[in-house]
Scaffold this motif. Structure first.
Motif, mmCIF file in Angstrom:
data_model
loop_
_atom_site.group_PDB
_atom_site.id
_atom_site.type_symbol
_atom_site.label_atom_id
_atom_site.label_comp_id
_atom_site.label_asym_id
_atom_site.label_seq_id
_atom_site.Cartn_x
_atom_site.Cartn_y
_atom_site.Cartn_z
ATOM 1 N N LEU A 111 18.906 -84.240 127.118
ATOM 2 C CA LEU A 111 19.378 -85.623 126.950
ATOM 3 C C LEU A 111 20.288 -85.737 125.724
ATOM 4 C CD1 LEU A 111 16.093 -87.570 127.794
ATOM 5 C CD2 LEU A 111 18.158 -87.369 129.213
ATOM 6 N N GLN A 154 23.680 -84.470 126.699
ATOM 7 C CA GLN A 154 24.405 -85.473 127.488
ATOM 8 C C GLN A 154 24.978 -86.548 126.565
ATOM 9 O OE1 GLN A 154 21.315 -86.587 130.219
ATOM 10 N NE2 GLN A 154 21.590 -84.761 131.483
ATOM 11 N N HIS A 155 24.199 -86.954 125.572
ATOM 12 C CA HIS A 155 24.663 -87.919 124.560
ATOM 13 C C HIS A 155 25.845 -87.322 123.782
ATOM 14 C CE1 HIS A 155 24.505 -90.780 121.241
ATOM 15 N NE2 HIS A 155 24.217 -89.808 120.385
ATOM 16 N N LYS A 163 27.938 -85.004 124.763
ATOM 17 C CA LYS A 163 29.104 -84.931 125.660
ATOM 18 C C LYS A 163 29.794 -86.288 125.783
ATOM 19 C CE LYS A 163 30.546 -83.761 130.350
ATOM 20 N NZ LYS A 163 31.332 -84.952 130.555
ATOM 21 N N ARG A 164 29.009 -87.358 125.918
ATOM 22 C CA ARG A 164 29.597 -88.705 126.023
ATOM 23 C C ARG A 164 30.390 -89.064 124.763
ATOM 24 N NH1 ARG A 164 24.563 -89.851 128.262
ATOM 25 N NH2 ARG A 164 23.789 -90.673 126.287
ATOM 26 N N PHE A 216 24.095 -76.656 131.421
ATOM 27 C CA PHE A 216 24.815 -77.897 131.136
ATOM 28 C C PHE A 216 25.988 -77.623 130.195
ATOM 29 C CE2 PHE A 216 25.710 -81.645 128.590
ATOM 30 C CZ PHE A 216 25.898 -82.601 129.575
ATOM 31 N N ASN A 241 30.146 -77.943 130.952
ATOM 32 C CA ASN A 241 30.786 -79.093 130.295
ATOM 33 C C ASN A 241 31.595 -78.736 129.061
ATOM 34 O OD1 ASN A 241 29.840 -81.675 131.749
ATOM 35 N ND2 ASN A 241 27.996 -80.417 131.615
#
Length: 142
Positions: free
Chosen positions: A89, A92-93, A95-96, A124, A128
């Motif tokens: 998570l 993902q944060h 990457k954003r 991941f 990415n």
């Protein structure tokens, strides 16, 4: 990138009271002694992304970070420590916020904590444009 524990209850270093008062009442949180993990990432130029918090609660709800720094994110688990699922998570944060791509990669330096090397996290990152570089734990020599 690194994580640290942050206390949910702050102890003030100074207390202001009326002159002559010998006893002061205090208000403390029920969560006394509990810590929240904060994961932060800072670049070489001093820029940073908003923190990612891991709360010691099984059910995280977005309102828990409602008054946190703009753009922060969070998760929860029983221990409040970074684990495989929470690290994914965090990625993902990350990457954003950073917006890496397979063509425009980003290097993420971190320690070799067990949560950082799960297959899901590595897959991941590979998909990415996040290149992980893990430093081994150092020992202190007396």
């Amino acid at each position: 990138m690194d994580e640290t524990g942050v206390s949910t209850v702050q102890k003030p270093s100074k207390i202001v009271a009326q002159k002559g008062i010998k006893q002061m009442s205090a208000v403390t949180s029920v969560e006394r002694g509990r810590e929240v993990t904060a994961a932060v990432a800072i670049n070489a130029q001093g820029g940073h992304i908003p923190p990612f918090f891991v709360f010691p609660l099984k059910r995280f709800q977005d309102h828990m970070i409602g008054e946190g720094p703009v753009g922060c994110a969070g998760a929860g688990n029983a221990s409040g420590w970074m684990q495989d699922a929470e690290f994914l998570l965090f990625l993902q944060h990350f990457k954003r916020q950073v917006k890496p791509t397979v063509d425009q990669k980003c290097l993420l330096l971190l320690d070799n904590h067990a949560s950082h090397i799960s297959i899901n996290a590595l897959d991941f990152c590979k998909g990415n444009g996040i290149v992980l570089l893990s430093f081994p734990q150092t020992s202190t020599f007396g």
